[in-house]
Design a protein around this motif. Structure first.
Motif, PDB file in Angstrom:
ATOM      1  N   ALA A 128      -2.158  97.728 104.685  1.00 39.84           N
ATOM      2  CA  ALA A 128      -1.617  98.892 103.972  1.00 39.84           C
ATOM      3  C   ALA A 128      -1.125  99.877 105.023  1.00 39.84           C
ATOM      4  CB  ALA A 128      -2.668  99.534 103.082  1.00 39.84           C
ATOM      5  N   ARG A 129      -0.179 100.717 104.613  1.00 43.81           N
ATOM      6  CA  ARG A 129       0.356 101.682 105.563  1.00 43.81           C
ATOM      7  C   ARG A 129       0.822 102.953 104.861  1.00 43.81           C
ATOM      8  NH1 ARG A 129       3.898  97.840 104.469  1.00 43.81           N
ATOM      9  NH2 ARG A 129       6.072  98.308 104.199  1.00 43.81           N
ATOM     10  N   THR A 176     -11.908 100.036 100.116  1.00 41.18           N
ATOM     11  CA  THR A 176     -11.799  99.278  98.863  1.00 41.18           C
ATOM     12  C   THR A 176     -11.364  97.830  99.074  1.00 41.18           C
ATOM     13  OG1 THR A 176      -9.492  99.888  98.390  1.00 41.18           O
ATOM     14  CG2 THR A 176     -11.217 101.397  97.612  1.00 41.18           C
ATOM     15  N   PHE A 177     -10.831  97.506 100.247  1.00 39.00           N
ATOM     16  CA  PHE A 177     -10.413  96.129 100.526  1.00 39.00           C
ATOM     17  C   PHE A 177     -11.566  95.225 100.946  1.00 39.00           C
ATOM     18  CE2 PHE A 177      -6.399  98.453 101.213  1.00 39.00           C
ATOM     19  CZ  PHE A 177      -5.542  97.691 100.448  1.00 39.00           C
ATOM     20  N   SER A 208     -12.333  96.318 106.966  1.00 43.00           N
ATOM     21  CA  SER A 208     -11.047  96.999 107.098  1.00 43.00           C
ATOM     22  C   SER A 208     -11.300  98.424 107.561  1.00 43.00           C
ATOM     23  CB  SER A 208     -10.275  96.981 105.775  1.00 43.00           C
ATOM     24  OG  SER A 208     -10.965  97.678 104.777  1.00 43.00           O
ATOM     25  N   PHE A 209     -10.305  98.988 108.228  1.00 43.22           N
ATOM     26  CA  PHE A 209     -10.446 100.349 108.744  1.00 43.22           C
ATOM     27  C   PHE A 209      -9.075 101.006 108.845  1.00 43.22           C
ATOM     28  CE2 PHE A 209     -10.170  97.298 112.130  1.00 43.22           C
ATOM     29  CZ  PHE A 209      -9.227  97.827 112.994  1.00 43.22           C
ATOM     30  N   ASP A 238      -6.034  98.240 108.767  1.00 43.74           N
ATOM     31  CA  ASP A 238      -6.107  96.933 109.402  1.00 43.74           C
ATOM     32  C   ASP A 238      -7.367  96.233 108.941  1.00 43.74           C
ATOM     33  OD1 ASP A 238      -3.713  97.119 110.997  1.00 43.74           O
ATOM     34  OD2 ASP A 238      -4.783  98.618 112.171  1.00 43.74           O
ATOM     35  N   ALA A 239      -7.301  94.906 108.885  1.00 44.24           N
ATOM     36  CA  ALA A 239      -8.429  94.141 108.346  1.00 44.24           C
ATOM     37  C   ALA A 239      -8.614  92.835 109.097  1.00 44.24           C
ATOM     38  CB  ALA A 239      -8.197  93.845 106.866  1.00 44.24           C
TER      39      ALA A 239
END
Length: 136
Positions: A28-29, A57-58, A89-90, A97-98
């Protein structure tokens, strides 16, 4: 609540001793995202605070190959759809990123050959507004 998808490229794929595929990915971005709806390009802005809140949430969410016809992977369809999981993820520098673990042989093969991108489906609440985004 609308359902959206976003494609990202995976990096550093590596097989472990069980044949599982470990992958790092930006999932995500922040910023303006482009989607195609009814033959038109739709632009949607994701603010940094919302993207940052989404990172957690991922974790532990399922990974599929392609988009399944069902909106979600659940206990009722996991035997057909689940191909791996998001390990962690963070959020940093405007991206989530995950670390992903792909566990099914068909998905490992797809990720190493024909499916060099992944897509995270998600649900969201959004506001319809017009405007201009400035800055980073």
């Amino acid at each position: 609540m609308p359902f959206k998808t976003d494609y990202v490229t995976v990096s550093n794929p590596r097989l472990d001793s069980n044949g599982f595929l470990k992958v790092n990915a930006t999932i995500a971005r922040v910023g303006v995202q482009e989607y195609y709806e009814n033959g038109k390009i739709i632009r949607e802005y994701r603010p940094p605070d919302e993207v940052e809140k989404s990172a957690i949430t991922f974790v532990d969410k399922p990974i599929t190959v392609d988009h399944p016809p069902e909106l979600k992977v659940t206990a009722n369809n996991t035997d057909k759809r689940l191909k791996g999981v998001v390990k962690d993820s963070f959020f940093a520098d405007g991206t989530v990123d995950a670390n992903l673990l792909i566990t099914h042989a068909d998905a490992v093969q797809a990720a190493m050959s024909t499916h060099r991108q992944l897509s995270c489906g998600y649900e969201c609440d959004y506001e319809e507004n017009t405007g201009i985004v400035t800055g980073k």
